[in-house]
Every structure is written in C-alpha cells, then in structure tokens.
Write a protein that holds these residues in place. Structure first.
Motif, PDB file in Angstrom:
ATOM      1  N   LEU A   1       6.207  11.996  -3.217  1.00 53.62           N
ATOM      2  CA  LEU A   1       4.782  12.249  -3.411  1.00 53.62           C
ATOM      3  C   LEU A   1       4.212  11.321  -4.484  1.00 53.62           C
ATOM      4  N   THR A   2       4.936  11.179  -5.580  1.00 57.56           N
ATOM      5  CA  THR A   2       4.474  10.320  -6.672  1.00 57.56           C
ATOM      6  C   THR A   2       4.361   8.876  -6.212  1.00 57.56           C
ATOM      7  N   LYS A   3       5.326   8.409  -5.459  1.00 56.59           N
ATOM      8  CA  LYS A   3       5.287   7.026  -4.978  1.00 56.59           C
ATOM      9  C   LYS A   3       4.125   6.807  -4.010  1.00 56.59           C
ATOM     10  N   ILE A   4       3.793   7.814  -3.217  1.00 56.41           N
ATOM     11  CA  ILE A   4       2.637   7.694  -2.315  1.00 56.41           C
ATOM     12  C   ILE A   4       1.358   7.502  -3.126  1.00 56.41           C
ATOM     13  N   PHE A   5       1.157   8.361  -4.133  1.00 56.03           N
ATOM     14  CA  PHE A   5      -0.082   8.296  -4.915  1.00 56.03           C
ATOM     15  C   PHE A   5      -0.072   7.165  -5.930  1.00 56.03           C
ATOM     16  N   ALA A   6       1.093   6.575  -6.171  1.00 58.78           N
ATOM     17  CA  ALA A   6       1.169   5.375  -7.014  1.00 58.78           C
ATOM     18  C   ALA A   6       1.038   4.095  -6.186  1.00 58.78           C
ATOM     19  N   GLY A   7       0.911   4.244  -4.876  1.00 57.45           N
ATOM     20  CA  GLY A   7       0.747   3.080  -4.008  1.00 57.45           C
ATOM     21  C   GLY A   7       2.023   2.356  -3.664  1.00 57.45           C
ATOM     22  N   GLU A   8       3.187   2.974  -3.927  1.00 57.44           N
ATOM     23  CA  GLU A   8       4.472   2.332  -3.650  1.00 57.44           C
ATOM     24  C   GLU A   8       4.966   2.624  -2.228  1.00 57.44           C
ATOM     25  N   ILE A   9       4.539   3.727  -1.660  1.00 55.30           N
ATOM     26  CA  ILE A   9       4.847   4.052  -0.261  1.00 55.30           C
ATOM     27  C   ILE A   9       3.534   3.986   0.512  1.00 55.30           C
ATOM     28  N   THR A  10       3.486   3.140   1.542  1.00 58.80           N
ATOM     29  CA  THR A  10       2.215   2.867   2.207  1.00 58.80           C
ATOM     30  C   THR A  10       2.224   3.161   3.706  1.00 58.80           C
ATOM     31  N   LYS A  11       3.364   3.548   4.272  1.00 61.01           N
ATOM     32  CA  LYS A  11       3.453   3.854   5.703  1.00 61.01           C
ATOM     33  C   LYS A  11       4.055   5.247   5.889  1.00 61.01           C
ATOM     34  N   TRP A  12       3.600   5.944   6.936  1.00 60.55           N
ATOM     35  CA  TRP A  12       4.091   7.292   7.177  1.00 60.55           C
ATOM     36  C   TRP A  12       5.547   7.310   7.654  1.00 60.55           C
ATOM     37  N   ASN A  13       6.017   6.211   8.193  1.00 68.75           N
ATOM     38  CA  ASN A  13       7.431   6.169   8.614  1.00 68.75           C
ATOM     39  C   ASN A  13       8.313   5.509   7.567  1.00 68.75           C
ATOM     40  N   ASP A  14       7.858   5.493   6.323  1.00 67.87           N
ATOM     41  CA  ASP A  14       8.679   4.975   5.229  1.00 67.87           C
ATOM     42  C   ASP A  14      10.010   5.733   5.184  1.00 67.87           C
TER      43      ASP A  14
END
Length: 346
Positions: free
Chosen positions: A122-135
């Motif tokens: 969750l943190t990486k999503i909101f930090a912009g480090e995870i950008t795709k739903w199939n990460d």
C-alpha cells in the motif's frame, strides 16, 4: 383579504411560531469531511428534537481549524489535533465525537474480485513505486494456496485529497509509522507536503473533500484512493483488505476500527495518540477518532454547542453511528468525551 381569512392567517402564524422553542439557536460549524455523513444525520435529528439549527460546512479539517481559531464558526471538527505551537486566543477543548475506518477503495473495470494489500505494498502504491495492478507485489499479496490472481496490466491512478485534510494526515501517519523507509517524510494534512519524493507522479490525481475523492475513484478506471468508509459504500466501490500487524487482512469495518481504537493514549491537551502498529489481530489499523472543537467560555452559543455535542455522542451515536459505518464511542473514551463536554460553556 376578508375578515375571516385575516383571522385564520393570524391564528396559523401564531400556532406555527408558538411551537418553536423560545431559546432556539443557530449554530455554525465547519471542518472534517470524514465525519460529515454522521454529522449531517445528527444535525437533522437534533433540529427536530431541540429546535436548534446546526449549519455544518465540510471544508476539511484544516479549514475548520482555521475558521474556529478566527471565530468565524461556533465549533469545528477535525480528525487530528492542531499543530504544536498553534496560537489560540481563548480556552477550548477537544471532544472525541465518533470514530471510524479510512477505507482504501479501488475501481478496476472488469475485475470484481477482492484485493488484499500488505501495508508495504500500500505504501509503495501511494509513494508512486508501484504503478500497475499486476505488479508482482500485488499479485503476491493476493495469491492464495498457490493460486495467482489474473490482475490486469492496467495503470494505477492514485486519487488523493487536494485540500488540508485530517484524513490525509491520519493516512500519512499510518504510512510513516508502518513503513518509514519508504514514506520517509513527516505526516501532514497536505498530501503533497508529506509525499516522499520531490514531485507527485503523472498518474496521481487530486480532488477536494472526501466526497469528490470517492466520486473520482468511481469514474476513473484503475483508480485507488483513501476515504471514510461510508463514502466508498455510497459510490459502490470495493474496499481493499489491509494486512495488520498480526498478519491478518482486515476490511475497514466498524468492528475493525473499534478494535484498533480500543487502546489509546490520552495526551495533555485532550487529543488522542493512536498506535498504527497495534498488534490486535482483529484491528483495522487505518482508523481515527474525529474531534469536535468548542470554546469553554460561558455564553449562550457555547452552551448550545455543548448541548449538540451531548446529543452527538449520546442518542445520535447510539441510533445512527454503526449503520452509517462509524464506530460509536464506548467505555473509557465515552466517559472522557463527556468529561470534555462538561467543560464547554463553563
């Protein structure tokens, strides 16, 4: 007008106004959008019972605090305490009014299965480090018994609050408390001020207020955002299950928020310190209290605010909180709230 009609009109006018309370008041408040669904119900029911009219403008916790300090409103609500060193002209109190979970709601067109997220994901999503739903991290979080989900190769659109928001501060407190190496900037009511990188990425969109965050997520394919749970429900949004410190994936429910907020630390100013690393296996750890701010000076307006706050933590909470997806105050925190209310208008 005939004599008969004049008499009838006069009698009707007299009956209407004789039914209103002699000391009816108009009370103005502003602040948290998080609490607004609950307060809107409370103020409507309270007006019917008391005759007092409550005007509440949900402009965000930051705006509410500012207006309260300037005394342009009679009370305010906020999900976080004022910043240390804030200059306030007169004595006031924090009053916990209700609590509730901050949902992580998402909208993935064509994918209707539940989503589970570890706090680091969750943190990486909101930090912009995870950008795709199939990460790979999201796929791993949702792999059960070696069965991998077929998540779409779709960009994640992060929706955040553009205004000064107590919900944003609570959410960034959670990210910072649980994953400080990733979310390495201090929490803030402004999302961009707390964001751990110099600039917010292109796949981030902002919206003022909880309601607009929810509606933006609802109309944006691939979106994810943070909001009080009832706003997500109103938009028919799915809510992610977030892993707590006991390793359990928990939905943002009233019970989960109550379990998280059952242990708390009272600070000297009357605000409450939450433990975002609460080890309770039933706890939903992205939850918060929402406070009312009121002056202690003895005058008619403050006494009216006092009466309204009593109604909020009492009958309104008992009758409406759970069905509106808020957690009513119980036990020691309810006793504390009533103690704080007793200081208003004294």
């Amino acid at each position: 007008m005939t004599k008969f009609k004049l008499i009838a009109t006069t009698v009707a006018f007299f009956i209407l106004f004789s039914q209103l309370p002699a000391n009816a008041s108009n009370i103005n408040g502003s602040g948290s959008t998080f609490i607004s669904n609950f307060l809107n119900t409370c103020k409507a029911d309270y007006a019917k019972e008391s005759g007092n009219n409550i005007n509440y403008n949900p402009l965000g916790s930051g705006a509410g605090i500012s207006m309260f300090i300037k005394k342009t409103v009679d009370f305010a609500s906020t999900d976080v305490a004022m910043a240390p060193g804030t200059k306030v002209s007169d004595k006031f109190v924090y009053v916990p009014l209700v609590a509730g979970p901050i949902a992580i709601a998402y909208n993935i067109n064509g994918y209707n299965k539940p989503i589970r997220l570890k706090s680091v994901t969750l943190t990486k999503i909101f930090a912009g480090e995870i950008t795709k739903w199939n990460d790979p991290s999201i796929v791993s979080d949702n792999t059960i018994n070696s069965l991998k989900p077929k998540l779409p190769n779709k960009p994640i659109m992060v929706i955040y609050r553009s205004d000064s928001s107590g919900t944003t501060q609570v959410f960034t407190e959670y990210l910072w408390a649980t994953n400080a190496k990733i979310w390495n900037k201090l929490p803030n009511k402004s999302f961009t001020q707390s964001f751990p990188k110099p600039n917010v990425p292109f796949n981030f969109l902002s919206a003022p207020g909880t309601n607009l965050v929810a509606s933006t997520v609802a109309r944006t394919d691939g979106a994810i955002g943070y909001m009080e749970s009832s706003f997500a429900t109103a938009q028919n949004l799915r809510k992610a299950s977030i892993q707590n410190n006991a390793g359990k994936f928990v939905q943002p429910t009233v019970k989960g928020a109550s379990e998280f907020l059952s242990k708390f630390t009272l600070l000297d100013d009357g605000s409450i310190l939450s433990n975002y690393n609460n080890p309770n296996p039933k706890a939903y750890n992205i939850s918060t209290f929402s406070y009312g701010l009121a002056w202690t000076a003895n005058n008619e307006t403050n006494l009216a605010v006092k009466d309204f706050f009593k109604y909020v933590v009492g009958p309104c909470s008992k009758n409406n909180a759970v069905k509106l997806e808020y957690s009513p105050l119980t036990g020691d925190i309810l006793k504390f709230a009533n103690k704080q209310i007793s200081k208003i208008g004294n």
